[in-house]
Scaffold this active site. Structure first.
Site, PDB file in Angstrom:
ATOM      1  N   HIS A   3       0.812  -1.218   0.000  1.00 51.73           N
ATOM      2  CA  HIS A   3       0.000   0.000   0.000  1.00 51.73           C
ATOM      3  C   HIS A   3       0.849   1.274   0.000  1.00 51.73           C
ATOM      4  CE1 HIS A   3       0.504  -0.066   4.516  1.00 51.73           C
ATOM      5  NE2 HIS A   3       0.482   1.246   4.335  1.00 51.73           N
ATOM      6  N   ASP A  36       0.152  -7.571   1.629  1.00 52.94           N
ATOM      7  CA  ASP A  36       0.549  -6.170   1.716  1.00 52.94           C
ATOM      8  C   ASP A  36       2.068  -6.030   1.717  1.00 52.94           C
ATOM      9  OD1 ASP A  36       0.143  -3.446   1.759  1.00 52.94           O
ATOM     10  OD2 ASP A  36      -0.006  -3.325   3.950  1.00 52.94           O
ATOM     11  N   SER A 113       4.550   2.200   8.224  1.00 47.14           N
ATOM     12  CA  SER A 113       4.323   1.125   7.253  1.00 47.14           C
ATOM     13  C   SER A 113       5.595   0.794   6.483  1.00 47.14           C
ATOM     14  CB  SER A 113       3.229   1.538   6.265  1.00 47.14           C
ATOM     15  OG  SER A 113       1.986   1.631   6.908  1.00 47.14           O
ATOM     16  N   LEU A 165      -9.675 -22.173  -4.901  1.00 49.09           N
ATOM     17  CA  LEU A 165     -10.806 -23.071  -5.054  1.00 49.09           C
ATOM     18  C   LEU A 165     -12.078 -22.329  -5.452  1.00 49.09           C
ATOM     19  CD1 LEU A 165     -10.410 -25.476  -1.995  1.00 49.09           C
ATOM     20  CD2 LEU A 165      -9.934 -25.981  -4.389  1.00 49.09           C
ATOM     21  N   VAL A 167     -14.403 -21.195  -3.103  1.00 46.50           N
ATOM     22  CA  VAL A 167     -15.486 -21.604  -2.203  1.00 46.50           C
ATOM     23  C   VAL A 167     -15.291 -20.940  -0.840  1.00 46.50           C
ATOM     24  CG1 VAL A 167     -15.802 -23.836  -3.325  1.00 46.50           C
ATOM     25  CG2 VAL A 167     -14.242 -23.647  -1.367  1.00 46.50           C
TER      26      VAL A 167
END
Length: 224
Positions: A3, A36, A113, A165, A167
């Site tokens: 970010h 990130d 960060s 997947l 799901v």
């Protein structure tokens, strides 16, 4: 952090020293929104640099002392001290997906960060990445073991390829077992299927119960 560099047209890395801050131009090598994380490379070093040493984030336990380093609110080189509050904490980092991160009460603020979270040996065990805006003692860091796993992919291709997947899984509770007329609570219930995902193409439907996956029966959700 991803970010920090996402959408950037120019990247500079500032190094703190006795002769003041020295800025080095850098280029983006690769980034991974899910963790990130981003990998950058200095175009040219203007002075000799000492590499940091990586620790083992998997060995960190709640109560272990750590130090966060960064540039909060552009104040300049800053360190803050705290402890590991929790490990393998789930936290949304990209498009409502989750990653297991370290939680710390060492002060982390905007500007921290991408800075390192180090242990008492001075080894990097995490990359400071986020805070809970409703609290002042809940910060999160990407475990360095997670970052190390994706580094080869970032360096070679600029991104990370993962299996998918398509799901959403749900734990089978005793009530669900009775409602579905199952014999056991073992397995995983498919509660949602992405219509564009590979599971849908394979014929998996909402309400299916997965009882085994590429081998022995599923007894814990983590195995799937």
């Amino acid at each position: 952090n991803n970010h920090v560099v996402e959408g950037a047209t120019k990247i500079e890395v500032g190094f703190f020293g006795e002769d003041g801050d020295v800025y080095h131009e850098a280029k983006l090598v690769g980034r991974d929104p899910l963790t990130d994380s981003a990998l950058i490379q200095l175009v040219e070093a203007k002075r000799d640099l000492t590499e940091v040493k990586f620790g083992d984030s998997s060995q960190m336990q709640p109560g272990d002392w750590v130090m966060a380093i960064g540039n909060p609110f552009s104040l300049g080189h800053t360190v803050s001290v705290g402890v590991i509050s929790a490990t393998s904490r789930s936290f949304p980092v990209a498009e409502q997906r989750f990653a297991d991160v370290l939680q710390t009460d060492a002060a982390i603020n905007p500007g921290n960060s991408g800075g390192p979270l180090v242990n008492l040996a001075g080894e990097v065990v995490g990359i400071n990445t986020a805070i809970n805006p409703r609290a002042n003692t809940i910060g999160f860091a990407v475990p360095i073991e997670m970052a190390k796993e994706i580094l080869p992919s970032l360096e070679s291709s600029g991104f990370v390829t993962r299996g998918w997947l398509g799901v959403v899984l749900q734990q089978i509770t005793p009530d669900l077992k009775d409602a579905l007329k199952l014999e056991k609570t073992e397995g995983a219930l498919i509660s949602r299927v992405d219509p564009n995902g590979p599971a849908h193409k394979a014929g998996i439907q909402r309400g299916d119960v997965i009882v085994s996956f590429a081998g022995p029966p599923i007894t814990e959700m983590e195995e799937l």
